[in-house]
Design an enzyme around this catalytic site. Structure first.
Site, PDB file in Angstrom:
ATOM      1  N   ASP A  74       3.729  -1.984  10.841  1.00 35.43           N
ATOM      2  CA  ASP A  74       2.285  -2.205  10.696  1.00 35.43           C
ATOM      3  C   ASP A  74       2.033  -2.981   9.402  1.00 35.43           C
ATOM      4  O   ASP A  74       2.946  -3.213   8.617  1.00 35.43           O
ATOM      5  CB  ASP A  74       1.519  -0.871  10.690  1.00 35.43           C
ATOM      6  CG  ASP A  74       2.160   0.140   9.759  1.00 35.43           C
ATOM      7  OD1 ASP A  74       2.704  -0.264   8.710  1.00 35.43           O
ATOM      8  OD2 ASP A  74       2.111   1.343  10.076  1.00 35.43           O
ATOM      9  N   ASP A  76      -0.312  -3.156   6.020  1.00 39.65           N
ATOM     10  CA  ASP A  76      -1.273  -2.502   5.134  1.00 39.65           C
ATOM     11  C   ASP A  76      -1.778  -3.505   4.110  1.00 39.65           C
ATOM     12  O   ASP A  76      -1.024  -4.344   3.621  1.00 39.65           O
ATOM     13  CB  ASP A  76      -0.616  -1.327   4.411  1.00 39.65           C
ATOM     14  CG  ASP A  76      -0.153  -0.256   5.393  1.00 39.65           C
ATOM     15  OD1 ASP A  76      -0.889  -0.005   6.369  1.00 39.65           O
ATOM     16  OD2 ASP A  76       0.928   0.312   5.192  1.00 39.65           O
ATOM     17  N   ASP A 162       5.682   4.540  -4.172  1.00 40.31           N
ATOM     18  CA  ASP A 162       6.906   5.343  -4.234  1.00 40.31           C
ATOM     19  C   ASP A 162       8.139   4.529  -4.647  1.00 40.31           C
ATOM     20  O   ASP A 162       8.658   4.688  -5.742  1.00 40.31           O
ATOM     21  CB  ASP A 162       7.126   6.139  -2.935  1.00 40.31           C
ATOM     22  CG  ASP A 162       7.014   5.291  -1.670  1.00 40.31           C
ATOM     23  OD1 ASP A 162       6.842   4.055  -1.768  1.00 40.31           O
ATOM     24  OD2 ASP A 162       7.107   5.869  -0.568  1.00 40.31           O
TER      25      ASP A 162
HETATM   26  P1  ATP Z   1       6.771   2.101   7.483  1.00 37.29           P
HETATM   27  O1  ATP Z   1       7.614   0.958   7.868  1.00 37.29           O
HETATM   28  O2  ATP Z   1       7.318   3.410   7.929  1.00 37.29           O
HETATM   29  O3  ATP Z   1       5.308   1.940   7.799  1.00 37.29           O
HETATM   30  P2  ATP Z   1       5.819   1.960   4.777  1.00 37.29           P
HETATM   31  O4  ATP Z   1       6.560   1.704   3.501  1.00 37.29           O
HETATM   32  O5  ATP Z   1       4.791   0.955   5.174  1.00 37.29           O
HETATM   33  O6  ATP Z   1       6.917   2.159   5.889  1.00 37.29           O
HETATM   34  P3  ATP Z   1       3.696   3.870   4.901  1.00 37.29           P
HETATM   35  O7  ATP Z   1       3.779   5.338   5.089  1.00 37.29           O
HETATM   36  O8  ATP Z   1       3.039   3.027   5.924  1.00 37.29           O
HETATM   37  O9  ATP Z   1       5.187   3.391   4.656  1.00 37.29           O
HETATM   38  O10 ATP Z   1       3.005   3.643   3.487  1.00 37.29           O
HETATM   39  C1  ATP Z   1       2.583   2.364   3.042  1.00 37.29           C
HETATM   40  C2  ATP Z   1       2.863   2.205   1.549  1.00 37.29           C
HETATM   41  O11 ATP Z   1       2.098   3.185   0.810  1.00 37.29           O
HETATM   42  C3  ATP Z   1       4.297   2.455   1.132  1.00 37.29           C
HETATM   43  O12 ATP Z   1       5.084   1.313   1.288  1.00 37.29           O
HETATM   44  C4  ATP Z   1       4.133   2.854  -0.320  1.00 37.29           C
HETATM   45  O13 ATP Z   1       3.934   1.734  -1.128  1.00 37.29           O
HETATM   46  C5  ATP Z   1       2.843   3.656  -0.296  1.00 37.29           C
HETATM   47  N1  ATP Z   1       3.102   5.093  -0.116  1.00 37.29           N
HETATM   48  C6  ATP Z   1       3.126   5.762   1.068  1.00 37.29           C
HETATM   49  N2  ATP Z   1       3.386   7.061   0.872  1.00 37.29           N
HETATM   50  C7  ATP Z   1       3.532   7.236  -0.446  1.00 37.29           C
HETATM   51  C8  ATP Z   1       3.813   8.363  -1.279  1.00 37.29           C
HETATM   52  N3  ATP Z   1       3.997   9.573  -0.758  1.00 37.29           N
HETATM   53  N4  ATP Z   1       3.859   8.168  -2.627  1.00 37.29           N
HETATM   54  C9  ATP Z   1       3.669   6.940  -3.146  1.00 37.29           C
HETATM   55  N5  ATP Z   1       3.423   5.849  -2.426  1.00 37.29           N
HETATM   56  C10 ATP Z   1       3.344   5.977  -1.085  1.00 37.29           C
HETATM   57 MG    MG Z   2       3.439   1.042   6.827  1.00 36.25          MG
END
Ligand code: ATP
Ligand code: MG
Length: 471
Positions: A74, A76, A162
């Site tokens: 996705d 963001d 994170d």
């Molecule tokens: P995915 O491919 O699973 O979507 P993602 O890295 O985009 O991986 P998301 O859960 O969609 O993960 O979160 C988007 C972003 O928000 C992460 O890349 C990170 O920068 C931030 N983030 C998400 N969860 C946390 C957390 N628990 N603590 C700090 N930052 C977070």
């Molecule tokens: Mg994501």
């Protein structure tokens, strides 16, 4: 002078303040992201926010995966606009979230999540002349962040994320990537590194431990030693995470197509037991291969289905992950005479295991009901006389229960004959509705019971009582 004084008395170790990388801007010709590979809706959101005078960036997994040449899950967006300002820019926009307000911009089925830059609860820059944003986030008794709804700058937004590889920002203003935390270098090295002090970051939000494992499995990255070490020691913190949030995380861990690898890593760091305590205890019986084989086979099937674009269901996943505790408890209940039939034993054991499991990881009712049915049907599938097979075949859960039976057989239960019978029976029903079902052998009612009995004897008195008390 003031800066030196502040540095001397800063709470942060000096080494960290010095080691913090500078803002790096990677221009368009030095990275591999092309607009063509980004969702047109996300691109539209970025342009519209820029046109309205706000900063806007693609961030997180979308940027990370694009740079790695992978298909992002996705997209963001992070922006300087407040949620209300975002809503004024887009008519198709809804504000959601209590802990932190987010804007969801809807384009048919696709939702672009737009988050306002936000600061971590720790002061981000001790050396700035301006007082750092501090104290606005709340920290609970285990060091967990309870609220972190403080808006911030782009830089603060980067530092509160994170992993470094998740804190890269792509802008359509000049198509560059902005990197504050050294994420580009870590991407090149194939390494996951938590931003800031890992011990503190895991304490703030223990789910980051699960995220470390999830990304390591998905990306095939190694976990940098400083980020890895606490994983062996802080697992217990997961006990304080709300069970509903863990449910969401478990789905991401096991239904994203990398379930086997994720499972192996969770076991390696001894984190699995904080998610599935009863299953973990069943896996601990070393001389028994079946429990482990069953879980790995279930996850590997799931991974194959994801890779093939087939649907996967949380109910089947949870039914599989909890099967071993259910099977063991049901065997005890039947052997002790507490339950008269295998069906009844599976019902009682299923209830007990779900109740016990829900303390750790919530299992919503819409999933626990089909889970129970899948387990119960393991007994019903052994009854093959009269109209029963026809009725079972029409049952909404038949396909899942049959797949489950095959999984048990493939993992070492003595169910060859029963599986073959159901395979033939379905074929006969599909090819010609009138064709007579294959004749069950005289002792067919016992087929499943035999498999279980043999296993039960071997297990002897080694079994735990598990959730028996709750039964
Ligand atoms: P995915 O491919 O699973 O979507 P993602 O890295 O985009 O991986 P998301 O859960 O969609 O993960 O979160 C988007 C972003 O928000 C992460 O890349 C990170 O920068 C931030 N983030 C998400 N969860 C946390 C957390 N628990 N603590 C700090 N930052 C977070
Ligand atoms: Mg994501």
């Amino acid at each position: 002078m003031i800066k030196i004084w502040k540095r001397l008395f800063s709470r942060e170790p000096q080494a960290e303040a010095v080691a913090r990388p500078e803002r790096v801007v990677i221009p368009r010709d030095q990275h591999t992201i092309s607009r063509a590979r980004i969702s047109p809706h996300a691109v539209k959101v970025l342009y519209r926010l820029n046109e309205a005078g706000y900063e806007a960036y693609l961030v997180g997994g979308g940027v990370r995966d694009l740079l790695l040449g992978r298909e992002p899950k996705d997209f963001d967006v992070a922006t300087s606009a407040s949620p209300e300002q975002v809503r004024r820019v887009f008519r198709n926009c809804r504000l959601i979230g209590r802990r932190f307000r987010l804007a969801h911009v809807h384009f048919g089925a696709e939702i672009i999540e737009v988050a306002t830059f936000r600061a971590g609860h720790q002061p981000v820059e001790d050396t700035e002349d301006e007082p750092a944003l501090d104290g606005a986030g709340e920290v609970g008794e285990h060091g967990m962040i309870l609220r972190d709804n403080v808006y911030g700058t782009l830089e603060e937004d980067a530092w509160r994320r994170d992993f470094t590889v998740n804190a890269l920002y792509y802008t359509v203003a000049d198509f560059s990537v902005v990197d504050y935390t050294g994420g580009m270098a870590d991407l090149d090295r194939g390494q996951l590194r938590l931003i800031g002090d890992p011990w503190q970051r895991y304490r703030e939000d223990p789910v980051r431990m699960l995220r470390a494992v999830r990304f390591a499995a998905k990306l095939g990255f190694r976990i940098e030693p400083g980020t890895e070490q606490p994983l062996f020691e802080l697992g217990e913190l997961l006990e304080h995470v709300p069970s509903a949030r863990l449910f969401e995380e478990v789905l991401k861990l096991f239904l994203a197509g990398y379930g086997v690898q994720t499972f192996e890593l969770l076991r390696h760091y001894d984190l699995f037991r904080y998610l599935f305590p009863a299953t973990d205890a069943a896996l601990a019986v070393e001389e028994e291969h079946y429990p482990r084989t069953f879980v790995v086979n279930a996850l590997s099937n799931t991974d194959e289905r994801v890779a093939a674009g087939k649907p996967v269901t949380p109910a089947f996943l949870f039914a599989a992950l909890l099967w071993e505790p259910v099977r063991q408890l049901a065997a005890e209940l039947e052997a002790s005479g507490e339950c008269k039939t295998w069906l009844q034993a599976l019902q009682v054991a299923g209830d007990a295991v779900i109740t016990q499991q829900a303390v750790r990881v919530a299992v919503p009712r819409r999933f626990s009901l089909p889970m129970r049915e899948i387990w119960e049907m393991q007994a019903r599938l052994t009854r093959r006389s009269g109209k029963r097979p026809m009725q079972l075949l029409a049952h909404a859960r038949f396909r899942a229960a049959y797949d489950f039976l095959l999984l048990r057989q493939a993992s070492g239960e003595a169910l060859d004959e029963l599986c073959q019978w159901w395979t033939d029976y379905q074929a006969s029903q599909e090819v010609d509705g009138e064709a007579p079902p294959p004749r069950p052998p005289a002792d067919s009612e016992e087929a499943d019971g035999e498999g279980r009995r043999r296993r039960r004897r071997r297990r002897g008195g080694r079994r735990r009582r598990g959730g028996a008390a709750a039964a």
